[in-house]
Design a protein around this motif. Structure first.
Motif: not given
Length: 386
Positions: A87, A91, A109, A114, A118, A133
């Motif tokens: 992390e 990433v 992700a 993450y 990112h 995500h």
């Protein structure tokens, strides 16, 4: 097994290409808001998946990798994946390479850390790529419109596992090893405990937070400490339950699993487990993308959540130590969760400091935002979120 010396990661490859000038400019993919095609006019949808740990960890990352594998063989779908991506800025390097080298127009992700900064940073750099995500909480008008969040109500399965644990335990002392006291983990601790207390109100759960998603040494220390204290059923929320499950089996106590099926690690003491079924989630996303629906045009929801009813999760098969009465009680609880008859967070519920956190007569359904912001431990949980 040690990797061959010549093997390079996806991140190392793109560093080398950039250093030699192979990429003068970052490629921006087009057409994704109206079509799922990748750059160059291909009819193939390319999706990239990144995991924070190895794909064979008997846990979180394996569950996601199995979900990705369910896409193999689907017409018009190509996937790429990279495991053990920390992390950190790694990433962003991995995701950029999936976009630039593979033509990915959808990125999944999968690790909590993450998201910020990112995924949020890359979403601004690539406004026509869609970023999904796992676990993040999308906020409308705050986060980029090409970012979505998906997660499941796996605390439903933890509740049922708690029912089985309370039926099986003779000491009525249960143990929970968690990574970090974030809402998703706390919700699992509390739901497991509430499930156990639905069978025996005197049941307690000792919780220990290791401080990291993967810390085998501390996980083993916590499991052994709990066994030494007379706790006879262990469960966990860490990336790989392998150490916890194997330690429980070695100490002659019971365990319920998490993320994936760990039954083969504890043939005598494994009771059941709370498993993800990400294949349902990923196939649904792919279907929507192939229909030309996107986060940006409103065809794909920015928040996707589901439980037993939606096929997002399942129970591991019951182990040999599970009694008929325990199995019946578990199956009944699962059926009630699916029908909506059972609401886990139905007041009055107090925290372990004696404060009322869900008032009498109030129900917090699975979609309640309060549950995604949970910062307390339930009554009869021994531990602290501090």
């Amino acid at each position: 097994m040690r990797k061959p010396m010549f093997q390079v990661t996806r991140r190392q490859a793109i560093r080398g290409l950039l250093a030699t000038g192979a990429f003068g400019l970052t490629v921006k993919l087009s057409g994704c808001s109206n079509s799922p095609t990748a750059a160059g006019g291909s009819d193939t949808l390319t999706a990239g998946f990144i995991y924070v740990g190895p794909k064979d960890d008997y846990g979180y990352n394996q569950a996601h990798a199995e979900g990705r594998a369910s896409l193999d063989g689907l017409d018009g779908v190509k996937t790429s994946e990279e495991a053990s991506v920390p992390e950190t800025n790694a990433v962003q390097e991995s995701i950029r390479s999936m976009i630039d080298l593979d033509g990915a127009t959808a990125i999944f992700a999968t690790s909590f850390g993450y998201f910020d900064p990112h995924v949020l940073a890359l979403a601004k750099d690539f406004p026509e790529v869609q970023f999904f995500h796992c676990g993040g909480l999308y906020q409308e008008s705050v986060h980029p419109n090409n970012v979505g969040s998906y997660f499941g109500y796996i605390d439903e399965a933890q509740y049922v596992a708690g029912v089985v644990a309370a039926h099986t335990s003779t000491s009525k002392r249960l143990g929970f090893i968690g990574a970090k006291p974030i809402p998703q983990v706390l919700r699992n601790v509390n739901s497991f405990t509430l499930g156990a207390r639905s069978i025996d109100p005197s049941a307690t759960t000792q919780v220990i937070f290791t401080g990291d998603w993967a810390d085998p040494v501390r996980e083993a220390e916590a499991a052994n400490s709990m066994a030494d204290q007379g706790i006879d059923v262990l469960t966990c929320h860490v990336d790989s339950p392998k150490v916890v499950i194997e330690t429980a089996e070695r100490r002659g106590i019971f365990a319920t699993g998490y993320h994936a099926n760990q039954a083969e690690l504890a043939p005598q003491g494994y009771l059941t487990g709370a498993e993800w079924d990400w294949s349902t989630v990923y196939k649904n996303y792919v279907s929507l993308l192939q229909e030309g629906k996107t986060l940006m045009n409103g065809g794909i929801p920015h928040l996707v959540r589901g439980g037993f009813k939606d096929g997002f999760l399942k129970l591991s098969p019951f182990g040999p130590a599970v009694s008929a009465s325990a199995q019946q009680a578990a199956e009944a609880a699962q059926a009630q969760l699916i029908s909506g008859e059972l609401v886990i967070y139905k007041g009055e519920i107090k925290d372990n400091q004696g404060k009322t956190v869900v008032a009498g007569g109030k129900e917090l359904g699975q979609t309640a935002i309060e549950l995604e912001q949970m910062n307390w431990l339930a009554e009869r949980v021994m531990g602290s979120v501090g």
